[in-house]
Design a protein around this motif. Structure first.
Motif, PDB file in Angstrom:
ATOM      1  N   GLU A  88       0.657  -1.563   0.041  1.00 54.25           N
ATOM      2  CA  GLU A  88      -0.135   0.075  -0.191  1.00 54.25           C
ATOM      3  C   GLU A  88       1.062   1.679  -0.299  1.00 54.25           C
ATOM      4  O   GLU A  88       0.729   2.516  -0.681  1.00 54.25           O
ATOM      5  N   GLU A  89       1.963   1.898   0.470  1.00 52.35           N
ATOM      6  CA  GLU A  89       3.112   2.553   1.281  1.00 52.35           C
ATOM      7  C   GLU A  89       3.445   2.369  -0.982  1.00 52.35           C
ATOM      8  O   GLU A  89       3.609   3.866  -0.844  1.00 52.35           O
ATOM      9  N   LYS A  90       3.519   1.889  -1.477  1.00 52.12           N
ATOM     10  CA  LYS A  90       4.689   1.976  -3.087  1.00 52.12           C
ATOM     11  C   LYS A  90       2.738   1.980  -3.844  1.00 52.12           C
ATOM     12  O   LYS A  90       3.529   3.355  -4.668  1.00 52.12           O
ATOM     13  N   GLN A  91       2.262   1.418  -3.616  1.00 52.33           N
ATOM     14  CA  GLN A  91       0.804   2.436  -4.026  1.00 52.33           C
ATOM     15  C   GLN A  91       0.443   3.529  -4.361  1.00 52.33           C
ATOM     16  O   GLN A  91       0.402   3.907  -5.305  1.00 52.33           O
ATOM     17  N   GLU A  92       0.708   4.082  -3.153  1.00 54.34           N
ATOM     18  CA  GLU A  92       0.179   5.701  -2.714  1.00 54.34           C
ATOM     19  C   GLU A  92       1.676   6.462  -2.797  1.00 54.34           C
ATOM     20  O   GLU A  92       1.843   7.653  -3.759  1.00 54.34           O
ATOM     21  N   GLY A  93       2.253   5.766  -3.613  1.00 56.36           N
ATOM     22  CA  GLY A  93       3.676   6.319  -3.945  1.00 56.36           C
ATOM     23  C   GLY A  93       3.680   6.894  -5.248  1.00 56.36           C
ATOM     24  O   GLY A  93       3.305   7.680  -6.069  1.00 56.36           O
ATOM     25  N   PHE A  94       2.978   5.632  -6.016  1.00 60.04           N
ATOM     26  CA  PHE A  94       2.689   5.546  -7.291  1.00 60.04           C
ATOM     27  C   PHE A  94       1.301   6.030  -8.339  1.00 60.04           C
ATOM     28  O   PHE A  94       1.608   7.331  -8.675  1.00 60.04           O
ATOM     29  N   ARG A  95       0.229   6.549  -6.697  1.00 57.51           N
ATOM     30  CA  ARG A  95      -0.353   7.656  -7.558  1.00 57.51           C
ATOM     31  C   ARG A  95      -0.136   9.062  -6.880  1.00 57.51           C
ATOM     32  O   ARG A  95      -0.919   9.655  -8.183  1.00 57.51           O
ATOM     33  N   GLN A  96       0.615   9.418  -6.130  1.00 57.90           N
ATOM     34  CA  GLN A  96       0.843  10.594  -5.987  1.00 57.90           C
ATOM     35  C   GLN A  96       1.671  11.017  -7.087  1.00 57.90           C
ATOM     36  O   GLN A  96       1.635  12.029  -7.584  1.00 57.90           O
ATOM     37  N   HIS A  97       2.197  10.149  -7.619  1.00 57.42           N
ATOM     38  CA  HIS A  97       3.913  10.327  -8.639  1.00 57.42           C
ATOM     39  C   HIS A  97       2.407  10.594  -9.866  1.00 57.42           C
ATOM     40  O   HIS A  97       3.103  11.461 -10.848  1.00 57.42           O
ATOM     41  N   LEU A  98       1.368   9.847 -10.033  1.00 57.86           N
ATOM     42  CA  LEU A  98       0.570   9.978 -11.530  1.00 57.86           C
ATOM     43  C   LEU A  98      -0.003  11.145 -11.249  1.00 57.86           C
ATOM     44  O   LEU A  98      -0.166  12.076 -12.749  1.00 57.86           O
ATOM     45  N   ASN A  99      -0.753  11.752 -10.417  1.00 59.53           N
ATOM     46  CA  ASN A  99      -1.182  12.664  -9.748  1.00 59.53           C
ATOM     47  C   ASN A  99      -0.551  13.975 -10.429  1.00 59.53           C
ATOM     48  O   ASN A  99      -0.937  15.152 -10.417  1.00 59.53           O
ATOM     49  N   ALA A 150      -1.298  -1.738 -11.107  1.00 54.60           N
ATOM     50  CA  ALA A 150      -2.759  -2.778 -11.086  1.00 54.60           C
ATOM     51  C   ALA A 150      -1.870  -3.765 -10.507  1.00 54.60           C
ATOM     52  O   ALA A 150      -2.872  -5.169 -10.322  1.00 54.60           O
ATOM     53  N   ASP A 151      -0.562  -3.946 -10.987  1.00 58.21           N
ATOM     54  CA  ASP A 151       0.246  -5.582 -10.599  1.00 58.21           C
ATOM     55  C   ASP A 151       0.115  -5.193  -8.942  1.00 58.21           C
ATOM     56  O   ASP A 151       0.232  -6.763  -8.559  1.00 58.21           O
ATOM     57  N   LEU A 152      -0.194  -3.811  -8.277  1.00 60.54           N
ATOM     58  CA  LEU A 152       0.095  -4.041  -6.774  1.00 60.54           C
ATOM     59  C   LEU A 152      -1.116  -4.516  -6.609  1.00 60.54           C
ATOM     60  O   LEU A 152      -1.241  -5.011  -4.952  1.00 60.54           O
ATOM     61  N   ASP A 153      -2.086  -3.984  -6.867  1.00 68.05           N
ATOM     62  CA  ASP A 153      -3.443  -4.780  -6.359  1.00 68.05           C
ATOM     63  C   ASP A 153      -3.826  -6.890  -6.897  1.00 68.05           C
ATOM     64  O   ASP A 153      -4.459  -6.646  -5.970  1.00 68.05           O
ATOM     65  N   GLU A 154      -3.264  -7.096  -7.637  1.00 60.33           N
ATOM     66  CA  GLU A 154      -2.724  -8.907  -7.622  1.00 60.33           C
ATOM     67  C   GLU A 154      -2.404  -9.095  -6.757  1.00 60.33           C
ATOM     68  O   GLU A 154      -2.774  -9.661  -6.084  1.00 60.33           O
ATOM     69  N   GLU A 155      -0.818  -7.824  -6.400  1.00 59.28           N
ATOM     70  CA  GLU A 155      -0.221  -9.051  -4.766  1.00 59.28           C
ATOM     71  C   GLU A 155      -1.308  -8.202  -3.853  1.00 59.28           C
ATOM     72  O   GLU A 155      -0.943  -9.931  -3.296  1.00 59.28           O
ATOM     73  N   LYS A 156      -1.962  -7.851  -3.416  1.00 57.13           N
ATOM     74  CA  LYS A 156      -2.195  -7.668  -1.798  1.00 57.13           C
ATOM     75  C   LYS A 156      -3.578  -8.470  -2.483  1.00 57.13           C
ATOM     76  O   LYS A 156      -3.425  -8.909  -1.767  1.00 57.13           O
ATOM     77  N   ALA A 157      -4.166  -8.432  -3.471  1.00 58.63           N
ATOM     78  CA  ALA A 157      -5.340  -9.806  -3.306  1.00 58.63           C
ATOM     79  C   ALA A 157      -4.709 -11.530  -3.519  1.00 58.63           C
ATOM     80  O   ALA A 157      -5.046 -12.384  -2.461  1.00 58.63           O
ATOM     81  N   ARG A 158      -3.287 -11.647  -3.978  1.00 59.81           N
ATOM     82  CA  ARG A 158      -2.656 -13.013  -3.330  1.00 59.81           C
ATOM     83  C   ARG A 158      -2.310 -12.728  -1.989  1.00 59.81           C
ATOM     84  O   ARG A 158      -1.911 -13.610  -1.180  1.00 59.81           O
ATOM     85  N   LEU A 159      -1.838 -12.338  -1.663  1.00 67.54           N
ATOM     86  CA  LEU A 159      -1.541 -11.507  -0.071  1.00 67.54           C
ATOM     87  C   LEU A 159      -2.784 -12.149   0.634  1.00 67.54           C
ATOM     88  O   LEU A 159      -2.514 -12.820   2.026  1.00 67.54           O
ATOM     89  N   HIS A 160      -3.686 -11.473   0.751  1.00 67.54           N
ATOM     90  CA  HIS A 160      -5.450 -12.098   0.903  1.00 67.54           C
ATOM     91  C   HIS A 160      -5.498 -13.489   1.520  1.00 67.54           C
ATOM     92  O   HIS A 160      -5.978 -13.575   2.308  1.00 67.54           O
TER      93      HIS A 160
END
Length: 411
Positions: free
Chosen positions: A249-260, A278-288
């Motif tokens: 989630e920390e990585k995703q937040e960094g990417f979103r900020q960069h995207l904005n 999107a890849d990190l979303d898959e990783e989160k689903a895998r971890l769950h």
């Protein structure tokens, strides 16, 4: 020179002499004798003018037809440059083993005859020593400069990482990246004691299943931990799913900020960031899903280390292949090297490899830039001249029957 053979020295004498020797190793110790419970052991010595100048921990095992086999792992401990001592001690050991009922005494001295860089394979294959000729004077039969692990009790070729300044920087770039990525994916390393032997044994089972071999059971690992105490540890790599999710989630937040912050025309970079999110979303689903299947704290890999104050031996390791993508094997060995150097060791031994120096195990261990250490090899002392030729003919057949039995038992 007044040399005498001692049929019984104490475990303390053995340990102190081994520790002070250039041949110092964990196998010529009282602790290792206690580990090999299926063998009986004797501690013998050699004195010169009353002072101990040689020692050996000899293991004895019963064979069919009332015979016995003697084995001196990584010994005897003595000055192999002193021909008089060598001939005297080996001859005395042969007579002693014969008196104990042994047909043969195998031994593989802790003598490294060459240490080579990974790109010096030819030199490693061709290195020779005058020692076999010297030991032949004591009627010691040399098994030859063997290559295959199956040809001797202990592998002649071992990969060892010596202590140096900034040692982590000596790893290849790809290895350093894998270690970094392992921790970045959420792998955490812990140093465990004897209370976690069961978890270690469960990890070792993965190695047995993958290689279709029989290693050791939980009781054996417990015995090692009990006898070596602070000289031994279990290193465990586990995946804390909550910690891993937080990192994602920390990585995703960094990417979103960069995207904005992107310029509207930066389409290529935008697509790249969107894919990473999107890849990190898959990783989160895998971890769950993994947390649901295997728990929120998952043991991924473990290994057993034992040191003698100079060299740290990686004796056993296991990895849950389901979690190979987390690269825990790399992070774990890096931490293992660190632990060894923290204990004052100057060498970390990854263990034996095939002398062909080209199989998968060699390739993996080579990723840490170790040296190729070549040991002298294995010798035999014929203790019963009449029975020895018969025994040497039977031994290959006995080994093959044992291999077939272990294969059958593993299924």
């Amino acid at each position: 020179m007044n040399l005498q053979f001692c049929e019984a020295i104490t475990g303390k004498q053995l340990d102190e002499f081994t520790r002070a020797s250039r041949c110092n190793n964990i196998y010529q110790t009282e602790a290792w004798a206690h580990v090999k419970k299926e063998w009986t052991s004797k501690f013998v010595g050699m004195t010169r003018d009353g002072q101990l100048c040689g020692a050996a921990m000899i293991l004895f095992r019963k064979l069919p037809m009332g015979m016995k086999l003697a084995y001196i792992p990584r010994g005897p401990i003595m000055d192999y440059e002193d021909s008089e001592q060598v001939e005297f001690f080996l001859s005395a050991i042969r007579r002693f083993c014969a008196k104990q009922g042994a047909v043969e005494c195998k031994f593989d001295p802790y003598l490294i005859i060459g240490s080579f860089e990974l790109d010096q394979k030819e030199a490693a294959w061709n290195v020779r020593s005058p020692i076999p000729e010297q030991l032949a004077k004591a009627n010691a039969h040399f098994a030859g400069y063997t290559k295959l692990i199956s040809e001797t009790v202990q592998p002649r070729y071992q990969l060892c990482f010596p202590r140096q300044e900034n040692w982590e920087a000596l790893f290849p770039k790809k290895t350093r990246e894998k270690i970094h990525n392992s921790f970045a994916k959420g792998i955490q390393i812990e140093v465990w004691g004897i209370e976690h032997v069961h978890e270690l044994a469960e990890m070792i089972k993965y190695t047995e299943q993958r290689k279709n071999i029989h290693l050791r059971n939980e009781d054996y690992f417990r015995t090692i931990m009990e006898n070596f105490g602070d000289q031994a540890c279990i290193l465990a790599a586990h995946l804390d799913c909550d910690h891993a999710l937080a990192l994602v989630e920390e990585k995703q937040e960094g990417f979103r900020q960069h995207l904005n912050e992107l310029d509207e025309k930066a389409n290529k970079k935008r697509k790249q960031l969107e894919k990473q999110i999107a890849d990190l979303d898959e990783e989160k689903a895998r971890l769950h899903q993994q947390a649901q299947e295997d728990g929120r704290d998952i043991l991924v890999s473990a290994l057993l280390l034992v040191h003698d104050g100079t060299t740290c031996e990686l004796l056993y390791s296991g990895l849950n292949e389901k979690y190979r993508r987390y690269l825990a094997a790399y992070a774990l060995r890096c931490r293992g090297i660190q632990w060894a150097f923290e204990q004052g060791c100057t060498r970390f031994n990854f263990g034996g490899v095939e002398g062909t120096l080209d199989d998968g195990l060699f390739i993996f261990k080579s990723s840490f830039s170790p040296k190729i250490d070549v040991y002298i090899g294995e010798f035999s002392l014929p203790c019963k001249p009449v029975l020895y030729p018969i025994w040497t003919q039977l031994l290959p057949k006995v080994k093959e029957l044992r291999r077939q039995w272990l294969r059958r038992e593993s299924h």
